[in-house]
Design a protein around this motif. Structure first.
Motif, PDB file in Angstrom:
ATOM      1  N   GLU A 183      -5.472  -0.105  -9.437  1.00 24.83           N
ATOM      2  CA  GLU A 183      -5.786   0.209 -10.763  1.00 24.83           C
ATOM      3  C   GLU A 183      -7.074  -0.666 -11.443  1.00 24.83           C
ATOM      4  O   GLU A 183      -7.786  -1.613 -10.739  1.00 24.83           O
ATOM      5  N   ARG A 184      -7.096   0.252 -12.302  1.00 25.79           N
ATOM      6  CA  ARG A 184      -8.352   0.089 -11.977  1.00 25.79           C
ATOM      7  C   ARG A 184      -9.027  -0.451 -13.944  1.00 25.79           C
ATOM      8  O   ARG A 184      -8.942   0.913 -14.735  1.00 25.79           O
ATOM      9  N   PRO A 185     -10.008  -1.317 -14.453  1.00 27.82           N
ATOM     10  CA  PRO A 185     -10.939  -2.031 -13.348  1.00 27.82           C
ATOM     11  C   PRO A 185      -9.976  -3.396 -13.118  1.00 27.82           C
ATOM     12  O   PRO A 185     -10.088  -4.408 -13.046  1.00 27.82           O
ATOM     13  N   GLY A 186      -8.743  -3.748 -13.500  1.00 25.22           N
ATOM     14  CA  GLY A 186      -7.862  -4.932 -12.835  1.00 25.22           C
ATOM     15  C   GLY A 186      -7.865  -6.105 -13.915  1.00 25.22           C
ATOM     16  O   GLY A 186      -8.730  -6.000 -15.112  1.00 25.22           O
ATOM     17  N   PRO A 187      -7.610  -6.834 -13.887  1.00 24.47           N
ATOM     18  CA  PRO A 187      -7.209  -7.469 -12.558  1.00 24.47           C
ATOM     19  C   PRO A 187      -5.319  -7.071 -12.589  1.00 24.47           C
ATOM     20  O   PRO A 187      -5.052  -6.427 -13.872  1.00 24.47           O
ATOM     21  N   PHE A 188      -4.486  -6.537 -11.029  1.00 25.29           N
ATOM     22  CA  PHE A 188      -3.428  -5.879 -11.324  1.00 25.29           C
ATOM     23  C   PHE A 188      -2.479  -6.905 -10.428  1.00 25.29           C
ATOM     24  O   PHE A 188      -2.878  -7.001  -9.550  1.00 25.29           O
ATOM     25  N   LYS A 189      -1.615  -6.289 -10.675  1.00 24.93           N
ATOM     26  CA  LYS A 189      -0.291  -7.457  -9.735  1.00 24.93           C
ATOM     27  C   LYS A 189       1.625  -6.544 -10.171  1.00 24.93           C
ATOM     28  O   LYS A 189       1.492  -6.616 -10.690  1.00 24.93           O
ATOM     29  N   ARG A 190       1.682  -6.422  -8.943  1.00 23.17           N
ATOM     30  CA  ARG A 190       2.653  -5.093  -9.357  1.00 23.17           C
ATOM     31  C   ARG A 190       3.693  -5.179  -8.110  1.00 23.17           C
ATOM     32  O   ARG A 190       3.472  -4.813  -7.247  1.00 23.17           O
ATOM     33  N   ILE A 191       5.633  -4.924  -8.287  1.00 18.28           N
ATOM     34  CA  ILE A 191       6.252  -4.551  -7.461  1.00 18.28           C
ATOM     35  C   ILE A 191       6.065  -3.372  -7.473  1.00 18.28           C
ATOM     36  O   ILE A 191       5.987  -2.179  -8.112  1.00 18.28           O
ATOM     37  N   ASN A 192       5.928  -2.777  -5.717  1.00 20.25           N
ATOM     38  CA  ASN A 192       5.596  -1.317  -5.821  1.00 20.25           C
ATOM     39  C   ASN A 192       6.896  -0.748  -5.810  1.00 20.25           C
ATOM     40  O   ASN A 192       8.126  -0.761  -5.161  1.00 20.25           O
ATOM     41  N   THR A 193       6.914   0.041  -6.937  1.00 19.59           N
ATOM     42  CA  THR A 193       8.204   1.101  -6.396  1.00 19.59           C
ATOM     43  C   THR A 193       8.011   2.827  -6.580  1.00 19.59           C
ATOM     44  O   THR A 193       6.252   3.143  -6.065  1.00 19.59           O
ATOM     45  N   ALA A 194       8.971   3.229  -5.799  1.00 17.07           N
ATOM     46  CA  ALA A 194       9.178   4.476  -5.085  1.00 17.07           C
ATOM     47  C   ALA A 194       8.621   5.429  -6.189  1.00 17.07           C
ATOM     48  O   ALA A 194       7.484   7.299  -6.064  1.00 17.07           O
ATOM     49  N   ASP A 195       8.351   5.425  -7.131  1.00 18.21           N
ATOM     50  CA  ASP A 195       8.568   6.805  -8.482  1.00 18.21           C
ATOM     51  C   ASP A 195       6.537   5.509  -9.321  1.00 18.21           C
ATOM     52  O   ASP A 195       7.162   6.547  -9.832  1.00 18.21           O
ATOM     53  N   TYR A 196       6.250   5.274  -8.812  1.00 16.63           N
ATOM     54  CA  TYR A 196       5.039   4.768  -9.096  1.00 16.63           C
ATOM     55  C   TYR A 196       4.102   5.764  -8.624  1.00 16.63           C
ATOM     56  O   TYR A 196       3.734   6.213  -8.173  1.00 16.63           O
ATOM     57  N   THR A 197       2.781   6.375  -9.635  1.00 12.73           N
ATOM     58  CA  THR A 197       2.190   7.814 -10.213  1.00 12.73           C
ATOM     59  C   THR A 197       1.019   6.831 -10.028  1.00 12.73           C
ATOM     60  O   THR A 197       0.760   6.601 -11.273  1.00 12.73           O
ATOM     61  N   CYS A 198       0.115   7.542  -9.793  1.00 10.54           N
ATOM     62  CA  CYS A 198      -1.321   6.960 -10.568  1.00 10.54           C
ATOM     63  C   CYS A 198      -2.560   8.599 -10.293  1.00 10.54           C
ATOM     64  O   CYS A 198      -1.864   9.541  -9.172  1.00 10.54           O
ATOM     65  N   ASP A 199      -3.124   8.008 -11.018  1.00  9.92           N
ATOM     66  CA  ASP A 199      -4.850  10.165 -10.434  1.00  9.92           C
ATOM     67  C   ASP A 199      -5.508   9.579  -9.464  1.00  9.92           C
ATOM     68  O   ASP A 199      -5.225   8.345  -8.448  1.00  9.92           O
ATOM     69  N   ASP A 200      -5.418  10.530  -8.831  1.00 12.96           N
ATOM     70  CA  ASP A 200      -5.778  10.880  -7.594  1.00 12.96           C
ATOM     71  C   ASP A 200      -6.941  10.120  -7.714  1.00 12.96           C
ATOM     72  O   ASP A 200      -7.157   8.905  -6.172  1.00 12.96           O
ATOM     73  N   GLU A 201      -7.556   9.392  -8.194  1.00 17.09           N
ATOM     74  CA  GLU A 201      -8.989   8.280  -8.144  1.00 17.09           C
ATOM     75  C   GLU A 201      -8.368   7.092  -7.847  1.00 17.09           C
ATOM     76  O   GLU A 201      -9.457   6.137  -7.466  1.00 17.09           O
ATOM     77  N   ASP A 202      -7.248   6.610  -8.543  1.00 20.46           N
ATOM     78  CA  ASP A 202      -6.675   5.315  -8.302  1.00 20.46           C
ATOM     79  C   ASP A 202      -5.958   5.106  -7.416  1.00 20.46           C
ATOM     80  O   ASP A 202      -5.431   4.502  -7.263  1.00 20.46           O
ATOM     81  N   LEU A 203      -5.758   6.999  -6.418  1.00 19.62           N
ATOM     82  CA  LEU A 203      -5.045   6.755  -4.898  1.00 19.62           C
ATOM     83  C   LEU A 203      -5.940   6.569  -4.036  1.00 19.62           C
ATOM     84  O   LEU A 203      -7.113   6.974  -3.664  1.00 19.62           O
ATOM     85  N   VAL A 204      -5.536   5.398  -3.304  1.00 24.09           N
ATOM     86  CA  VAL A 204      -7.141   4.707  -1.810  1.00 24.09           C
ATOM     87  C   VAL A 204      -6.140   4.577  -0.338  1.00 24.09           C
ATOM     88  O   VAL A 204      -4.784   4.358  -0.993  1.00 24.09           O
ATOM     89  N   GLY A 205      -7.196   4.365   0.700  1.00 20.82           N
ATOM     90  CA  GLY A 205      -6.367   4.213   1.685  1.00 20.82           C
ATOM     91  C   GLY A 205      -6.326   2.601   2.040  1.00 20.82           C
ATOM     92  O   GLY A 205      -7.259   2.643   1.990  1.00 20.82           O
ATOM     93  N   PHE A 206      -4.882   2.125   2.299  1.00 21.07           N
ATOM     94  CA  PHE A 206      -5.099   0.534   2.411  1.00 21.07           C
ATOM     95  C   PHE A 206      -5.163   0.868   3.761  1.00 21.07           C
ATOM     96  O   PHE A 206      -4.904   1.257   4.892  1.00 21.07           O
ATOM     97  N   GLY A 207      -5.313  -0.337   4.869  1.00 24.26           N
ATOM     98  CA  GLY A 207      -5.640  -0.626   6.397  1.00 24.26           C
ATOM     99  C   GLY A 207      -4.507  -1.225   6.656  1.00 24.26           C
ATOM    100  O   GLY A 207      -3.786  -2.048   5.829  1.00 24.26           O
ATOM    101  N   GLU A 208      -4.115  -1.626   7.880  1.00 22.00           N
ATOM    102  CA  GLU A 208      -2.908  -1.999   8.808  1.00 22.00           C
ATOM    103  C   GLU A 208      -3.681  -3.353   9.169  1.00 22.00           C
ATOM    104  O   GLU A 208      -4.413  -3.769   9.689  1.00 22.00           O
ATOM    105  N   ILE A 209      -2.993  -4.777   8.625  1.00 20.23           N
ATOM    106  CA  ILE A 209      -2.841  -6.122  10.031  1.00 20.23           C
ATOM    107  C   ILE A 209      -1.079  -6.755  10.031  1.00 20.23           C
ATOM    108  O   ILE A 209      -0.634  -6.942   9.214  1.00 20.23           O
ATOM    109  N   ASP A 210      -1.440  -6.317  11.167  1.00 15.02           N
ATOM    110  CA  ASP A 210       0.061  -6.559  11.761  1.00 15.02           C
ATOM    111  C   ASP A 210      -0.415  -8.404  11.798  1.00 15.02           C
ATOM    112  O   ASP A 210      -0.762  -8.770  12.518  1.00 15.02           O
ATOM    113  N   ALA A 211       0.606  -9.004  11.194  1.00 10.51           N
ATOM    114  CA  ALA A 211       0.838 -10.683  10.744  1.00 10.51           C
ATOM    115  C   ALA A 211       2.530 -10.704  11.427  1.00 10.51           C
ATOM    116  O   ALA A 211       2.696 -12.062  11.471  1.00 10.51           O
ATOM    117  N   LYS A 212       3.168 -10.066  12.061  1.00  5.92           N
ATOM    118  CA  LYS A 212       4.620 -10.485  12.750  1.00  5.92           C
ATOM    119  C   LYS A 212       3.870 -11.716  13.506  1.00  5.92           C
ATOM    120  O   LYS A 212       3.410 -11.703  14.345  1.00  5.92           O
TER     121      LYS A 212
END
Length: 145
Positions: free
Chosen positions: A105-134
């Motif tokens: 979410e821009r400009p933020g701040p934001f905090k939410r529980i992600n749900t399968a039906d949550y949608t956003c505009d393409d400009e707010d869809l970004v690629g996150f990197g993985e950190i293996d913390a197991k």
């Protein structure tokens, strides 16, 4: 081009709560990892994260934007039972991420529980990197030029 270098290290400091469990020494926090996100750039980096809300949970928190000033670190404690996802950007200069697509979410701040039906505009869809913390107790992610 900006690169993202991850390194693993033990951190023996008090933890910042930041929406995570209460600040206590890391070895007293079984099931959690202390993440340090360190900005080695000359300008401010803004960070968004996704992580499980508690160990063993199927709920994923998505939050941002944590401001990391030049030559400083942001620390957060989150469950260590799998992957943690991060996306960081330095407006107008570049970003760090990966292929795991999440809405911010821009400009933020934001905090939410992600749900399968949550949608956003393409400009707010970004690629996150993985950190293996197991199973880890501490990890450091460095944002370098």
């Amino acid at each position: 081009m900006i690169s993202k270098i991850q390194s693993v290290g033990l951190v023996a400091a008090m933890l910042l709560a930041g929406g995570a469990p209460p600040a206590v020494a890391q070895d007293a926090m079984p099931g959690y990892v202390q993440l340090s996100f360190c900005n080695h750039m000359s300008d401010t980096v803004y960070l968004a994260l996704s992580y499980k809300d508690k160990p063993g949970s199927s709920n994923w928190v998505v939050e941002g934007w944590k401001q990391i000033n030049s030559n400083s670190c942001f620390k957060i404690t989150v469950p260590n039972d799998g992957m943690i996802y991060d996306y960081a950007e330095m407006p107008g200069q570049g970003d760090w991420g990966g292929d795991f697509m999440l809405c911010v979410e821009r400009p933020g701040p934001f905090k939410r529980i992600n749900t399968a039906d949550y949608t956003c505009d393409d400009e707010d869809l970004v690629g996150f990197g993985e950190i293996d913390a197991k199973g880890s107790s501490a990890k450091t992610v460095n944002y370098n030029p």
